[in-house]
Design a protein around this motif. Structure first.
Motif, PDB file in Angstrom:
ATOM      1  N   VAL A 137       3.998   5.940  -6.631  1.00 56.96           N
ATOM      2  CA  VAL A 137       3.033   6.068  -7.728  1.00 56.96           C
ATOM      3  C   VAL A 137       1.655   6.157  -7.081  1.00 56.96           C
ATOM      4  CG1 VAL A 137       2.069   4.987  -9.797  1.00 56.96           C
ATOM      5  CG2 VAL A 137       4.473   4.672  -9.255  1.00 56.96           C
ATOM      6  N   PRO A 138       1.006   7.316  -7.122  1.00 55.40           N
ATOM      7  CA  PRO A 138      -0.256   7.494  -6.404  1.00 55.40           C
ATOM      8  C   PRO A 138      -1.343   6.472  -6.756  1.00 55.40           C
ATOM      9  CG  PRO A 138       0.600   9.608  -7.097  1.00 55.40           C
ATOM     10  CD  PRO A 138       1.473   8.566  -7.719  1.00 55.40           C
ATOM     11  N   MET A 139      -1.357   5.958  -7.960  1.00 55.37           N
ATOM     12  CA  MET A 139      -2.369   4.974  -8.345  1.00 55.37           C
ATOM     13  C   MET A 139      -2.263   3.698  -7.502  1.00 55.37           C
ATOM     14  SD  MET A 139      -4.986   4.253 -10.039  1.00 55.37           S
ATOM     15  CE  MET A 139      -5.225   5.286 -11.439  1.00 55.37           C
ATOM     16  N   MET A 140      -1.086   3.473  -6.899  1.00 53.33           N
ATOM     17  CA  MET A 140      -0.911   2.290  -6.060  1.00 53.33           C
ATOM     18  C   MET A 140      -1.737   2.360  -4.782  1.00 53.33           C
ATOM     19  SD  MET A 140       0.708  -0.254  -7.183  1.00 53.33           S
ATOM     20  CE  MET A 140       1.104  -1.096  -5.668  1.00 53.33           C
ATOM     21  N   TYR A 141      -2.144   3.552  -4.373  1.00 56.11           N
ATOM     22  CA  TYR A 141      -3.055   3.622  -3.230  1.00 56.11           C
ATOM     23  C   TYR A 141      -4.351   2.885  -3.568  1.00 56.11           C
ATOM     24  CZ  TYR A 141      -0.204   7.157  -0.878  1.00 56.11           C
ATOM     25  OH  TYR A 141       0.805   7.828  -0.243  1.00 56.11           O
ATOM     26  N   LEU A 142      -4.847   3.100  -4.770  1.00 58.79           N
ATOM     27  CA  LEU A 142      -6.083   2.444  -5.204  1.00 58.79           C
ATOM     28  C   LEU A 142      -5.861   0.953  -5.432  1.00 58.79           C
ATOM     29  CD1 LEU A 142      -9.041   2.500  -6.186  1.00 58.79           C
ATOM     30  CD2 LEU A 142      -8.137   2.987  -8.464  1.00 58.79           C
ATOM     31  N   VAL A 143      -4.878   0.618  -6.249  1.00 56.06           N
ATOM     32  CA  VAL A 143      -4.649  -0.784  -6.600  1.00 56.06           C
ATOM     33  C   VAL A 143      -4.171  -1.570  -5.377  1.00 56.06           C
ATOM     34  CG1 VAL A 143      -3.401  -2.350  -8.138  1.00 56.06           C
ATOM     35  CG2 VAL A 143      -4.135  -0.121  -8.976  1.00 56.06           C
ATOM     36  N   GLY A 144      -3.273  -0.978  -4.592  1.00 53.76           N
ATOM     37  CA  GLY A 144      -2.829  -1.637  -3.363  1.00 53.76           C
ATOM     38  C   GLY A 144      -3.978  -1.811  -2.381  1.00 53.76           C
ATOM     39  N   GLY A 145      -4.857  -0.815  -2.321  1.00 51.81           N
ATOM     40  CA  GLY A 145      -6.031  -0.915  -1.455  1.00 51.81           C
ATOM     41  C   GLY A 145      -6.949  -2.046  -1.873  1.00 51.81           C
ATOM     42  N   ILE A 146      -7.097  -2.225  -3.176  1.00 53.57           N
ATOM     43  CA  ILE A 146      -7.908  -3.341  -3.676  1.00 53.57           C
ATOM     44  C   ILE A 146      -7.298  -4.669  -3.233  1.00 53.57           C
ATOM     45  CG2 ILE A 146      -8.606  -4.571  -5.780  1.00 53.57           C
ATOM     46  CD1 ILE A 146      -8.945  -1.755  -7.070  1.00 53.57           C
ATOM     47  N   PHE A 147      -5.977  -4.777  -3.295  1.00 50.82           N
ATOM     48  CA  PHE A 147      -5.325  -6.011  -2.871  1.00 50.82           C
ATOM     49  C   PHE A 147      -5.399  -6.219  -1.358  1.00 50.82           C
ATOM     50  CE2 PHE A 147      -3.836  -6.462  -7.133  1.00 50.82           C
ATOM     51  CZ  PHE A 147      -3.644  -7.822  -7.276  1.00 50.82           C
ATOM     52  N   VAL A 148      -5.396  -5.145  -0.594  1.00 52.15           N
ATOM     53  CA  VAL A 148      -5.590  -5.283   0.853  1.00 52.15           C
ATOM     54  C   VAL A 148      -6.984  -5.851   1.127  1.00 52.15           C
ATOM     55  CG1 VAL A 148      -5.829  -4.005   3.020  1.00 52.15           C
ATOM     56  CG2 VAL A 148      -3.905  -3.536   1.510  1.00 52.15           C
ATOM     57  N   VAL A 149      -7.981  -5.351   0.405  1.00 49.93           N
ATOM     58  CA  VAL A 149      -9.345  -5.880   0.553  1.00 49.93           C
ATOM     59  C   VAL A 149      -9.374  -7.352   0.134  1.00 49.93           C
ATOM     60  CG1 VAL A 149     -11.712  -5.707  -0.313  1.00 49.93           C
ATOM     61  CG2 VAL A 149     -10.466  -3.633   0.340  1.00 49.93           C
ATOM     62  N   LEU A 150      -8.696  -7.702  -0.958  1.00 53.23           N
ATOM     63  CA  LEU A 150      -8.629  -9.106  -1.385  1.00 53.23           C
ATOM     64  C   LEU A 150      -7.953  -9.968  -0.322  1.00 53.23           C
ATOM     65  CD1 LEU A 150      -7.667  -8.799  -5.153  1.00 53.23           C
ATOM     66  CD2 LEU A 150      -9.815  -9.648  -4.209  1.00 53.23           C
ATOM     67  N   TRP A 151      -6.924  -9.437   0.322  1.00 56.63           N
ATOM     68  CA  TRP A 151      -6.227 -10.173   1.378  1.00 56.63           C
ATOM     69  C   TRP A 151      -7.172 -10.481   2.542  1.00 56.63           C
ATOM     70  CZ3 TRP A 151      -2.213 -13.055   2.320  1.00 56.63           C
ATOM     71  CH2 TRP A 151      -1.823 -13.286   3.622  1.00 56.63           C
ATOM     72  N   ILE A 152      -7.892  -9.449   2.976  1.00 54.08           N
ATOM     73  CA  ILE A 152      -8.844  -9.630   4.081  1.00 54.08           C
ATOM     74  C   ILE A 152      -9.923 -10.633   3.684  1.00 54.08           C
ATOM     75  CG2 ILE A 152     -10.607  -8.451   5.472  1.00 54.08           C
ATOM     76  CD1 ILE A 152      -8.765  -5.941   5.273  1.00 54.08           C
ATOM     77  N   TYR A 153     -10.411 -10.531   2.456  1.00 53.62           N
ATOM     78  CA  TYR A 153     -11.431 -11.455   1.971  1.00 53.62           C
ATOM     79  C   TYR A 153     -10.880 -12.882   1.900  1.00 53.62           C
ATOM     80  CZ  TYR A 153     -15.419 -13.094  -0.733  1.00 53.62           C
ATOM     81  OH  TYR A 153     -16.526 -13.768  -1.155  1.00 53.62           O
ATOM     82  N   LEU A 176       0.825  -1.205   0.000  1.00 60.01           N
ATOM     83  CA  LEU A 176       0.000   0.000   0.000  1.00 60.01           C
ATOM     84  C   LEU A 176       0.863   1.261   0.000  1.00 60.01           C
ATOM     85  CD1 LEU A 176      -2.950   0.783  -0.010  1.00 60.01           C
ATOM     86  CD2 LEU A 176      -2.924   0.746   2.477  1.00 60.01           C
ATOM     87  N   ALA A 177       2.006   1.203   0.675  1.00 59.16           N
ATOM     88  CA  ALA A 177       2.901   2.361   0.756  1.00 59.16           C
ATOM     89  C   ALA A 177       3.560   2.682  -0.582  1.00 59.16           C
ATOM     90  CB  ALA A 177       3.964   2.120   1.820  1.00 59.16           C
ATOM     91  N   MET A 178       3.476   1.780  -1.545  1.00 58.57           N
ATOM     92  CA  MET A 178       4.016   2.101  -2.871  1.00 58.57           C
ATOM     93  C   MET A 178       3.275   3.277  -3.500  1.00 58.57           C
ATOM     94  SD  MET A 178       5.120  -1.495  -4.622  1.00 58.57           S
ATOM     95  CE  MET A 178       6.087  -0.718  -5.903  1.00 58.57           C
ATOM     96  N   GLY A 179       2.127   3.626  -2.917  1.00 60.60           N
ATOM     97  CA  GLY A 179       1.414   4.816  -3.363  1.00 60.60           C
ATOM     98  C   GLY A 179       2.220   6.082  -3.159  1.00 60.60           C
ATOM     99  N   LEU A 180       3.220   6.042  -2.276  1.00 60.36           N
ATOM    100  CA  LEU A 180       4.115   7.194  -2.113  1.00 60.36           C
ATOM    101  C   LEU A 180       4.975   7.408  -3.348  1.00 60.36           C
ATOM    102  CD1 LEU A 180       5.252   6.550   1.564  1.00 60.36           C
ATOM    103  CD2 LEU A 180       3.709   8.360   0.759  1.00 60.36           C
TER     104      LEU A 180
END
Length: 146
Positions: free
Chosen positions: A103-119, A97-101
């Motif tokens: 490339v800002p788009m990584m906040y979105l894509v990394g966030g999606i993967f965090v949700v996938l991880w929790i799921y 998620l911190a890769m958004g620092l």
């Protein structure tokens, strides 16, 4: 009856844990995400377009950081059989998620993967629990039954 299908009363071999399979798969998909994000950071290193607040100009540093994170994710994908491995996988979501620092788009894509991880954690645990309940209710076909 074909050899591919068990006959009535046959024992079936134990299934792999859904929790392990789901979490390991999610981490392996994140490896690709990290490698593609590393390529984006590298390609944008001399550009102002699409850059985040953290600037890394050295190609070597960009690739070392990206490849180390990808390697850590691969190693953690193999460690998902234990609670410690899943906890480490949860902690590994932070640098993704911190890769958004960078490339800002990584906040979105990394966030999606965090949700996938929790799921993956929740659904995998539920599938394993339901399998155990089914095996307890049907001991004649349960794996590892005497």
């Amino acid at each position: 009856m074909s050899k591919d299908q068990p006959a009535p009363g046959d024992r079936i071999k134990p299934k792999k844990s859904a929790l392990v399979q789901f979490t390991a798969t999610t981490l392996l998909l994140e490896v690709f995400l990290v490698l593609f994000a590393t390529m984006a950071v590298w390609a944008l290193r001399d550009s102002e377009f699409g850059r985040g607040p953290l600037r890394i100009e050295s190609s070597a540093v960009i690739w070392v950081l990206g490849c180390v994170l990808a390697l850590v994710l691969v190693i953690l994908s193999r460690a998902q059989g234990s609670a410690a491995g899943r906890a480490a996988g949860s902690v590994a979501q932070i640098p993704v998620l911190a890769m958004g620092l960078l490339v800002p788009m990584m906040y979105l894509v990394g966030g999606i993967f965090v949700v996938l991880w929790i799921y993956a954690l929740r659904l995998g645990a539920r599938v394993d629990r339901e399998r155990a309940e089914y095996d307890a209710a049907h001991p004649e076909t349960a794996p590892n039954a005497p």
